[in-house]
Design an enzyme around this catalytic site. Structure first.
Site, PDB file in Angstrom:
ATOM      1  N   ASN A  37     -60.106  52.466  -6.307  1.00  0.00           N
ATOM      2  CA  ASN A  37     -59.314  51.420  -6.968  1.00  0.00           C
ATOM      3  C   ASN A  37     -59.513  50.128  -6.171  1.00  0.00           C
ATOM      4  O   ASN A  37     -58.963  49.981  -5.081  1.00  0.00           O
ATOM      5  CB  ASN A  37     -57.842  51.864  -6.970  1.00  0.00           C
ATOM      6  CG  ASN A  37     -56.907  50.791  -7.487  1.00  0.00           C
ATOM      7  OD1 ASN A  37     -57.352  49.765  -8.017  1.00  0.00           O
ATOM      8  ND2 ASN A  37     -55.613  51.026  -7.339  1.00  0.00           N
ATOM      9  N   TRP A  38     -60.301  49.231  -6.733  1.00  0.00           N
ATOM     10  CA  TRP A  38     -60.645  48.006  -5.994  1.00  0.00           C
ATOM     11  C   TRP A  38     -59.516  46.973  -6.049  1.00  0.00           C
ATOM     12  O   TRP A  38     -59.585  45.950  -5.378  1.00  0.00           O
ATOM     13  CB  TRP A  38     -61.954  47.409  -6.535  1.00  0.00           C
ATOM     14  CG  TRP A  38     -63.149  48.288  -6.300  1.00  0.00           C
ATOM     15  CD1 TRP A  38     -63.166  49.506  -5.667  1.00  0.00           C
ATOM     16  CD2 TRP A  38     -64.514  48.036  -6.685  1.00  0.00           C
ATOM     17  NE1 TRP A  38     -64.441  50.020  -5.642  1.00  0.00           N
ATOM     18  CE2 TRP A  38     -65.285  49.142  -6.263  1.00  0.00           C
ATOM     19  CE3 TRP A  38     -65.159  46.995  -7.361  1.00  0.00           C
ATOM     20  CZ2 TRP A  38     -66.672  49.224  -6.482  1.00  0.00           C
ATOM     21  CZ3 TRP A  38     -66.533  47.076  -7.584  1.00  0.00           C
ATOM     22  CH2 TRP A  38     -67.278  48.173  -7.147  1.00  0.00           C
ATOM     23  N   LYS A  39     -58.522  47.242  -6.867  1.00  0.00           N
ATOM     24  CA  LYS A  39     -57.365  46.327  -7.009  1.00  0.00           C
ATOM     25  C   LYS A  39     -57.850  44.905  -7.310  1.00  0.00           C
ATOM     26  O   LYS A  39     -58.891  44.745  -7.937  1.00  0.00           O
ATOM     27  CB  LYS A  39     -56.478  46.414  -5.767  1.00  0.00           C
ATOM     28  CG  LYS A  39     -56.106  47.869  -5.439  1.00  0.00           C
ATOM     29  CD  LYS A  39     -55.010  48.015  -4.433  1.00  0.00           C
ATOM     30  CE  LYS A  39     -54.726  49.502  -4.227  1.00  0.00           C
ATOM     31  NZ  LYS A  39     -53.631  49.770  -3.317  1.00  0.00           N
TER      32      LYS A  39
ATOM     33  N   HIS B  98     -49.714  52.605 -11.841  1.00  0.00           N
ATOM     34  CA  HIS B  98     -49.853  52.486 -10.387  1.00  0.00           C
ATOM     35  C   HIS B  98     -48.548  51.918  -9.807  1.00  0.00           C
ATOM     36  O   HIS B  98     -47.905  51.080 -10.441  1.00  0.00           O
ATOM     37  CB  HIS B  98     -51.038  51.577 -10.049  1.00  0.00           C
ATOM     38  CG  HIS B  98     -51.387  51.618  -8.595  1.00  0.00           C
ATOM     39  ND1 HIS B  98     -50.688  50.908  -7.658  1.00  0.00           N
ATOM     40  CD2 HIS B  98     -52.337  52.309  -7.922  1.00  0.00           C
ATOM     41  CE1 HIS B  98     -51.202  51.159  -6.458  1.00  0.00           C
ATOM     42  NE2 HIS B  98     -52.200  52.003  -6.591  1.00  0.00           N
TER      43      HIS B  98
ATOM     44  N   GLU C 264     -49.322  59.543  -5.551  1.00  0.00           N
ATOM     45  CA  GLU C 264     -49.463  58.542  -4.498  1.00  0.00           C
ATOM     46  C   GLU C 264     -48.081  58.190  -3.948  1.00  0.00           C
ATOM     47  O   GLU C 264     -47.363  57.375  -4.554  1.00  0.00           O
ATOM     48  CB  GLU C 264     -50.110  57.277  -5.048  1.00  0.00           C
ATOM     49  CG  GLU C 264     -51.490  57.501  -5.625  1.00  0.00           C
ATOM     50  CD  GLU C 264     -52.284  56.202  -5.677  1.00  0.00           C
ATOM     51  OE1 GLU C 264     -53.256  56.088  -4.945  1.00  0.00           O
ATOM     52  OE2 GLU C 264     -51.885  55.295  -6.425  1.00  0.00           O
TER      53      GLU C 264
ATOM     54  N   GLY D 186     -51.675  51.758   1.289  1.00  0.00           N
ATOM     55  CA  GLY D 186     -52.043  50.540   2.014  1.00  0.00           C
ATOM     56  C   GLY D 186     -51.349  50.386   3.359  1.00  0.00           C
ATOM     57  O   GLY D 186     -51.369  49.312   3.949  1.00  0.00           O
TER      58      GLY D 186
ATOM     59  N   SER E  87     -53.793  55.823   1.666  1.00  0.00           N
ATOM     60  CA  SER E  87     -54.454  55.738   2.973  1.00  0.00           C
ATOM     61  C   SER E  87     -55.483  56.847   3.210  1.00  0.00           C
ATOM     62  O   SER E  87     -55.616  57.370   4.324  1.00  0.00           O
ATOM     63  CB  SER E  87     -53.423  55.692   4.103  1.00  0.00           C
ATOM     64  OG  SER E  87     -52.612  54.524   3.967  1.00  0.00           O
TER      65      SER E  87
ATOM     66  N   GLY F  36     -57.828  53.293  -2.224  1.00  0.00           N
ATOM     67  CA  GLY F  36     -57.726  51.843  -2.339  1.00  0.00           C
ATOM     68  C   GLY F  36     -58.611  51.181  -1.301  1.00  0.00           C
ATOM     69  O   GLY F  36     -59.817  51.024  -1.477  1.00  0.00           O
ATOM     70  N   GLY F  37     -58.008  50.791  -0.187  1.00  0.00           N
ATOM     71  CA  GLY F  37     -58.690  50.012   0.848  1.00  0.00           C
ATOM     72  C   GLY F  37     -60.070  50.526   1.219  1.00  0.00           C
ATOM     73  O   GLY F  37     -61.042  49.751   1.258  1.00  0.00           O
TER      74      GLY F  37
HETATM   75  P1  PGA Z   1     -54.848  52.824  -0.197  1.00  0.00           P
HETATM   76  O1  PGA Z   1     -54.461  52.613  -1.738  1.00  0.00           O
HETATM   77  O2  PGA Z   1     -55.971  53.836  -0.153  1.00  0.00           O
HETATM   78  O3  PGA Z   1     -55.291  51.469   0.277  1.00  0.00           O
HETATM   79  O4  PGA Z   1     -53.640  53.330   0.505  1.00  0.00           O
HETATM   80  C1  PGA Z   1     -54.394  53.692  -2.619  1.00  0.00           C
HETATM   81  C2  PGA Z   1     -54.046  53.225  -4.008  1.00  0.00           C
HETATM   82  O5  PGA Z   1     -53.267  52.268  -4.140  1.00  0.00           O
HETATM   83  O6  PGA Z   1     -54.532  53.777  -5.005  1.00  0.00           O
END
Ligand code: PGA
Length: 253
Positions: free
Chosen positions: A10-12, A98, A167, A173, A212, A233-234
């Site tokens: 998920n590149w947000k 999300h 999640e 994050g 994470s 995400g990250g």
């Molecule tokens: P993260 O995000 O891996 O940066 O914790 C996960 C997500 O929001 O899907």
């Protein structure tokens, strides 16, 4: 159990189109190793990059998804993007519900309508659920997540049509991953919920963990009972890290 893990990035709201194309090209460098055939790997760039990323992906097995869609097919919804428009770019998946959207006020009732819209357009929704830290402190985490599942899934959905992503909000994050015991407990509760609703078909719904996930913890998480993949995400913004996570999802022969 779904037979291949699903590794979703998920590149947000990160990356102009050029950055997204560069990241896509970096991922495609390992295309010849067959990685994207050995496990399902999905990228979810911002809307603005979907069309051009889709062109890059047309000759390989890397999958494409969006991060949201509107419930309506078309109409007076300034600034919104319908599920049909998402499908039209070449996407086959869409992340819905999300926590970053739920925190902004999106309700499970709205998420449910979006899930229906995704199905209408032929997309596979990835329905996100997860408790706040206070829910866990109050030992209500399982109830909260079960309630989100029940109120976000349309009545007529079948088990083969969607993916779930657990999640925990406090792990997104933050660098704080849920413990393996926490993940095992929640994924077992989610599987029970799915089996109650869909019977044995519930075994085939892919249930992802997100929060994470990084190369250092991916293998351990991916091979826990009832974990069918990860939503990243990250770490999905770094091609090397995301590839390592995807490699951790390849079943040993
Ligand atoms: P993260 O995000 O891996 O940066 O914790 C996960 C997500 O929001 O899907």
């Amino acid at each position: 159990m779904p037979n291949q893990k699903l590794i979703a990035g998920n590149w947000k709201m990160n990356g102009l189109t050029g950055d997204c194309l560069a990241l896509t090209d970096d991922l495609l460098r390992v295309n010849d190793t067959g990685l994207f055939e050995k496990t399902r790997v999905l990228v979810c760039p911002p809307f603005t990059a979907l069309n051009l990323v889709a062109e890059r992906l047309s000759q390989n097995h890397l999958l494409l998804g969006a991060q949201d869609c509107h419930a309506a097919q078309s109409g007076a919804h300034t600034g919104c993007v319908s599920a049909e428009m998402v499908r039209d770019t070449g996407c086959t998946y869409v992340i819905l519900g999300h926590s970053e959207r739920r925190n902004g006020g999106e309700t499970s009732a709205e998420v449910k309508e979006k899930v229906s819209a995704a199905l209408r357009a032929g997309l596979t929704p990835i329905l996100c659920v997860g408790e706040q830290e206070t829910d866990r402190d109050n030992n209500q985490h399982i109830d909260v997540v079960s309630e989100q599942i029940d109120s976000s899934l349309p009545d007529d959905i079948t088990a083969d049509k969607f993916v779930l992503a657990y999640e925990p909000v406090w792990a997104i994050g933050t660098g704080r991953t849920a413990s393996t015991d926490d993940i095992i407990e929640m994924h077992e509760a989610i599987r029970k919920n799915l089996n109650n609703r869909f019977g044995s078909e519930g075994d085939y719904v892919a249930v992802l963990y997100g929060g994470s996930v990084k190369p250092a913890n991916a293998y351990e998480i991916l091979w826990l009972e009832n974990v069918d993949g990860v939503l990243v995400g990250g770490a999905s913004l770094n091609a090397e890290d995301f590839i390592k996570i995807a490699e951790a999802g390849v079943a040993e022969e």
